[in-house]
Design a protein around this motif. Structure first.
Motif, short mmCIF file in Angstrom:
data_model
loop_
_atom_site.label_atom_id
_atom_site.label_comp_id
_atom_site.label_asym_id
_atom_site.label_seq_id
_atom_site.Cartn_x
_atom_site.Cartn_y
_atom_site.Cartn_z
N SER A 169 13.96 0.37 -1.60
CA SER A 169 13.23 1.27 -2.48
C SER A 169 11.93 0.57 -2.86
O SER A 169 11.94 -0.53 -3.39
N CYS A 170 10.84 1.21 -2.57
CA CYS A 170 9.53 0.59 -2.78
C CYS A 170 9.25 0.38 -4.28
O CYS A 170 9.35 1.32 -5.07
N ASP A 171 8.90 -0.84 -4.64
CA ASP A 171 8.59 -1.17 -6.04
C ASP A 171 7.34 -0.47 -6.52
O ASP A 171 7.13 -0.26 -7.70
N ASN A 172 6.51 -0.15 -5.58
CA ASN A 172 5.20 0.37 -5.91
C ASN A 172 5.18 1.89 -6.10
O ASN A 172 4.56 2.40 -7.01
N CYS A 173 5.88 2.62 -5.21
CA CYS A 173 5.80 4.08 -5.26
C CYS A 173 7.17 4.76 -5.36
O CYS A 173 7.25 5.98 -5.36
N ASN A 174 8.24 3.94 -5.39
CA ASN A 174 9.61 4.46 -5.48
C ASN A 174 10.10 5.22 -4.26
O ASN A 174 11.16 5.81 -4.27
N ALA A 188 5.28 -2.77 6.00
CA ALA A 188 4.58 -2.01 4.97
C ALA A 188 5.35 -0.74 4.66
O ALA A 188 5.91 -0.11 5.55
N CYS A 189 5.37 -0.38 3.38
CA CYS A 189 5.98 0.87 2.96
C CYS A 189 5.27 2.02 3.70
O CYS A 189 4.04 2.08 3.68
N PRO A 190 6.04 2.92 4.35
CA PRO A 190 5.39 4.00 5.11
C PRO A 190 4.59 4.94 4.21
O PRO A 190 3.69 5.64 4.67
N ASN A 191 4.92 4.97 2.95
CA ASN A 191 4.25 5.88 2.03
C ASN A 191 2.96 5.31 1.44
O ASN A 191 1.92 5.94 1.45
N CYS A 192 3.03 4.08 0.91
CA CYS A 192 1.86 3.53 0.21
C CYS A 192 1.32 2.25 0.84
O CYS A 192 0.38 1.66 0.32
N GLN A 193 1.96 1.80 1.92
CA GLN A 193 1.52 0.58 2.62
C GLN A 193 1.69 -0.71 1.80
O GLN A 193 1.07 -1.73 2.13
N HIS A 194 2.49 -0.65 0.74
CA HIS A 194 2.78 -1.87 -0.01
C HIS A 194 3.49 -2.86 0.92
O HIS A 194 4.34 -2.47 1.70
N LYS A 195 3.10 -4.13 0.84
CA LYS A 195 3.62 -5.11 1.80
C LYS A 195 4.89 -5.81 1.32
O LYS A 195 4.97 -6.24 0.18
ZN LIG Z 1 5.57 2.47 -1.38
#
Ligand SMILES: [Zn+2]
Length: 98
Positions: A4-9, A35-42
């Motif tokens: 679960s992405c910390d940045n965009c959930n 990278a998160c497919p949604n927000c590219q958070h690494k």
């Molecule tokens: Zn994300």
């Protein structure tokens, strides 16, 4: 494995991401990340330096020689343990210094 992405959930499946990217962080140290497919958070998967790359290369050369002789098998086990230890040390070192 789901993350679960910390940045965009956004929740995504790590195993479905085939594209592991690399950043050179200093001298011979590379950070490998997805990278998160949604927000590219690494998200870091692991770090590598030249010494680790050399051992990894030796490991794959040995693996291609299978079936291995006892001596080669022992060498392979030793190299795997060594590379695991080295990447843990490198990770700790990199993260300590930011
Ligand atoms: Zn994300």
């Amino acid at each position: 494995m789901k993350l679960s992405c910390d940045n965009c959930n956004n929740t995504f499946n790590v195993d479905q991401i085939k594209d592991i990217k690399q950043d050179k962080i200093k001298d011979d140290i590379e950070r490998h990340y997805i990278a998160c497919p949604n927000c590219q958070h690494k998200y870091t998967t692991h770090y590598e330096n030249d010494a680790i790359k050399n051992i990894t290369a030796e490991i794959s050369t040995l693996q291609k020689k299978a079936p291995l002789k006892i001596k080669q098998k022992n060498r392979l086990d030793k190299l795997r343990t060594k590379v695991r230890f080295m990447s843990q040390t490198l990770k700790a070192d990199v993260e300590k210094h930011g």
